[in-house]
Design an enzyme around this catalytic site. Sequence first.
Site, PDB file in Angstrom:
ATOM      1  N   ASP A   1      -2.630   1.714  -4.500  1.00 19.40           N
ATOM      2  CA  ASP A   1      -3.343   2.504  -3.926  1.00 19.40           C
ATOM      3  C   ASP A   1      -4.650   1.443  -4.340  1.00 19.40           C
ATOM      4  O   ASP A   1      -4.003   0.249  -5.460  1.00 19.40           O
ATOM      5  CB  ASP A   1      -4.261   3.599  -4.058  1.00 19.40           C
ATOM      6  CG  ASP A   1      -3.072   4.870  -3.929  1.00 19.40           C
ATOM      7  OD1 ASP A   1      -2.802   4.508  -2.390  1.00 19.40           O
ATOM      8  OD2 ASP A   1      -2.490   5.470  -3.895  1.00 19.40           O
TER       9      ASP A   1
ATOM     10  N   HIS B   1       0.697  -1.330  -0.046  1.00 11.29           N
ATOM     11  CA  HIS B   1       0.164  -0.191  -0.068  1.00 11.29           C
ATOM     12  C   HIS B   1       1.183   1.389   0.014  1.00 11.29           C
ATOM     13  O   HIS B   1       0.144   2.491  -0.240  1.00 11.29           O
ATOM     14  CB  HIS B   1      -0.761   0.148   1.322  1.00 11.29           C
ATOM     15  CG  HIS B   1      -2.025   0.925   0.852  1.00 11.29           C
ATOM     16  ND1 HIS B   1      -2.063   1.480  -0.319  1.00 11.29           N
ATOM     17  CD2 HIS B   1      -3.601   0.335   1.239  1.00 11.29           C
ATOM     18  CE1 HIS B   1      -3.854   1.748  -0.188  1.00 11.29           C
ATOM     19  NE2 HIS B   1      -4.645   0.757   0.688  1.00 11.29           N
TER      20      HIS B   1
END
Length: 534
Positions: A511, A507
């Site tokens: 995204d 992450h």
Amino acid sequence: MATVVTMPRLSDTMTEGTVATWLKKVGDTIKEGDILAEIETDKATMEFESFNAGVLLHIGIQEGQSAPVDSLLAIIGQAGEDISALLNGGTAAPASNGTADAPAASPTVATAPAGIQVITMPRLSDTMTTGTVATWLKKVGDTVKEGDILAEIETDKATMEFESFHSGTLLYIGIQEGESAPVDSVLAIIGPAGTDVLAYAESLKSGGVPAATPTSAPAEIPTSVSATPVAAPVVQEGGRIFASPLARQIAKEKGIDLGQVKGTGENGRIVKSDVEQFTAAPVATASAPVAPAPAAAPEVKPFVPAGSEFAEQIKNSQMRKTIARRLSESIFTAPHFYLTIEVAMDEAMKSRGVINSVPDTKVSFNDMVIKACAMALKKHPKVNSQWSDEAITINHHVHIGVAVAVEDGLVVPVVRFTDQMTLSQIGNAVKDLAGKARNKKLQPSEMEGSTFTVSNLGMFGITEFTSIINQPNSAILSVGAIIQKPVVRDGQIVVGHTMKVTLACDHRTVDGATGAAFLQTLRTFLENPVTMLA
């Protein structure tokens, strides 16, 4: 003046290496460009050339031994040159000035019995700092010929056979089976039969060369260990029975004669499962004297447990330790999240059938997934990235790592510039790399530089799973099995073939929307394979 040759750094992650094979021996003339040895890292075995000419005066790391990068590997100089200062840690060897100073400078060399050869723990992988003796194939007192397999040495990446480059009698074993020791530790001593090397071995230890054997009567210990009946089946035509170190260890613990076990591994090699499946009959035989007791006294049968507890410990291999360390670093460093989609594979199955109908062409579903990933990564380069504290690197080249299971763990060879390859080229590349991986012949360059990884467990019937990201990649795709099930198409329930894939994302770089868009593109390619042939 003599030149010190040190353990080279053969890959970007290498901290230690193992000498798989010495192609020269002490006393040989060396020319610049000659192959001195084969050095094994945690990823591959590579030939190591000499950049110096002269005579090989000293070998610091014996076959099968491991040592850190920059450790003393060998010394090359002029015949008869005094190298005692170099052996003692000096930076330059003095000119030939006689032997009067040798004892003071290097008592180990001065007290060496005539004709002996000290074999040390070699560096067999780029990250190897210690090695473990998985199996001794010779015992103290055995005659050793040049080329005989002395032992199997386990590194953090693989287990390798360690050949002797010397002939003589095995006089001393410094590291017992199952024991680990740093690279350059005294592994064994070979020399003329009857030579007393105990004092010399002790002087090596006192001189700072570590050895794993106890200080009391180390020469006798290997004799009792190697003389056990379990070792007998190791020697066979050609010198030994083909079996993995883990299989040997389990067989030894169970008292199983490997000569009775049928191997199912490559070239008939006995692997762990062969020994485990063979244990039922021997265990029943071994416990036969106890079995009649319940029959003779049925009245106590209710008090006899239905089963017996059994547990075993298998020592962690160096490869297993490295896998544990790197995966732990990944899962605890990179914030993982997972996205799963289901892909209709009916068109892919039809296309694969057509492609494979062409003579000499063989494409797998995994090859099609790899090709689809490569093309999707070109459209979504943020998934093809890596994180650092300073910046995110977006790779515009596509090098896909393909997870390959080997007996001792997992390796990830890399298919470079995958997006520029055809399906058949990808298939040939994966087949070649997987074969090298299972035969422990991968070169470090063949396992470096991946920008994305694919892990496929579909062939094992696994329909869905998640993987840990192969750092420094930002994502890894987990591929499940193709299954047949009812699906809804155009408002009708029909029989279809589907496959689930799960994308694990870092992450910090990827995204959720970016990962989802990548999967949508991937699905488009797989459900319409003709688009991958354009």
